[in-house]
Design an enzyme around this catalytic site. Structure first.
Site, short mmCIF file in Angstrom:
data_model
loop_
_atom_site.label_atom_id
_atom_site.label_comp_id
_atom_site.label_asym_id
_atom_site.label_seq_id
_atom_site.Cartn_x
_atom_site.Cartn_y
_atom_site.Cartn_z
N GLY A 1 23.35 45.21 40.11
CA GLY A 1 24.36 44.78 40.93
C GLY A 1 24.04 44.46 42.23
O GLY A 1 24.83 44.64 43.42
N TYR B 1 36.73 55.48 36.63
CA TYR B 1 35.41 55.32 37.41
C TYR B 1 34.85 56.60 37.77
O TYR B 1 33.63 56.87 37.54
CB TYR B 1 35.79 54.58 38.81
N1 SER Z 1 34.58 53.42 47.19
C1 SER Z 1 34.59 53.70 46.26
C2 SER Z 1 35.89 53.03 45.39
O1 SER Z 1 36.84 53.39 46.15
C3 SER Z 1 34.57 55.22 45.90
O2 SER Z 1 33.35 55.58 46.00
O3 SER Z 1 35.97 53.01 44.22
#
Ligand code: SER
Length: 341
Positions: A11, A155
């Protein structure tokens, strides 16, 4: 025939990759091998000894890495963030979980070749938390590592599971085998809050309203914030995020009491962020037009995190509070970025 000793960054062309590769370059030591599905920007490429454009799901590519490189540490930054993952949850699972599994396997394999533990640094997230409603969020205050582990996003689920996967590879891998894994993987995870960089804008996250608001104001563009003014989650300036990751990597294993640590620096509401943005860029045109669905995600994340363990075990101490982040880091750098002299 000696393979080339390197630290692998996946990444690499993402937001954290930019900052991390710059710092790794300054520190010297191992050569950097950068991997990303997108072509690396020239300034990142210049700091890496080796760069590869490719997919962490590509087994052939990963196999080739083993034959060419001796990998001593991995920063596994590649992931689809929380908003993007909701558009393609199954793909997100493949990339976020399948990709991490591939990298952990690669790290174990590498440790067998060179006989040393491979440090595996894993950015986790506040998205692994899932607080049921706003009243509970308010009452919870600073949330500890072991509370509210019921994420509502793909996620969050992926990252929470990968924390466990890393713990497994680090401590219990093939625990029934006759011979114990001699070196193995030294997995360390850091749960980041929203990160704000002066040099890059994130894409696909749900904490993106903060950096988007600031970068829009600096470019004299209007910004409609997708969460309510009273929305509160923790944030951190990118240099502190990178610093924390490196500090955790450098910590002696005996000092660590956990595999996964919280970290945070400040926890402003979106309204407070807007006020500071207007102060820094007086022409800023910020409105609040909540998107109820993305709002729901942010409402399930803690208003702040308890990072006492990180402070105690390995000296986590962010240099930038909210005021310093704006006045010393963001404003001067962002001004320079958009209005070069
Ligand atoms: N910045 C990330 C997101 O908004 C959260 O860890 O997915």
């Amino acid at each position: 025939m000696r393979r080339k000793p390197v630290v692998l960054v996946t990444g690499a062309s993402g937001e954290m990759g930019h900052g991390l590769i710059e710092r790794l370059g300054e520190r010297g030591g191992l050569d950097i091998l950068a991997l990303d599905i997108r072509e690396l920007p020239p300034e990142v490429k210049a700091r890496c000894a080796h760069t590869i454009t490719g997919d962490i799901l590509d087994q052939f590519l990963l196999g080739r890495l083993v034959s060419e490189f001796e990998i001593h540490a991995v920063f596994h930054l590649a992931a689809l963030l929380s908003t993007r993952s909701e558009f393609t949850p199954e793909t997100a699972h493949q990339v976020n979980v399948g990709g991490t599994l591939n990298l952990l396997k690669l790290a174990i394999e590498q440790s067998r070749w060179h006989g040393q533990r491979v440090k595996f640094m894993f950015p986790s997230t506040i998205a692994i938390y899932g607080i049921p409603d706003r009243a509970t969020k308010e009452a919870a205050g600073r949330v500890r590592e072991d509370a509210f582990l019921t994420p509502s996003t793909m996620y969050g689920c992926n990252k929470l599971y990968c924390e466990s996967l890393g713990r497994y590879f680090s401590r219990h891998y093939r625990q029934l085998a006759v011979e114990k894994e001699r070196a193995g993987v030294d997995f360390r995870a850091l749960r980041f809050p929203g990160l704000i960089s002066a040099f890059t804008v994130p894409s696909g996250g749900t904490s993106d309203y903060a950096p988007e608001m600031i970068h829009a104001a600096a470019q004299d563009q209007p910004y409609a914030c997708f969460v309510r003014e009273d929305t509160r989650i923790p944030f951190m300036a990118m240099p502190d995020g990178i610093d924390a990751l490196l500090k955790l990597m450098d910590a002696p294993a005996e000092a660590l009491t956990r595999v996964v640590y919280n970290c945070g620096a400040f926890a402003p509401s979106a309204g407070e962020l807007a006020a500071l943005t207007r102060e820094a860029f007086p022409g800023a045109r910020i409105t609040f037009e909540p998107d109820l669905k993305r709002q729901g995600i942010v409402d399930s994340w803690p208003a702040d995190v308890d990072d006492a363990a990180a402070r105690r075990d390995w000296g986590f101490a962010p240099a930038y509070d909210l005021e310093l982040t704006f006045h010393e880091y963001l404003v001067p750098n962002i001004r320079r970025r958009y209005k070069p002299a």
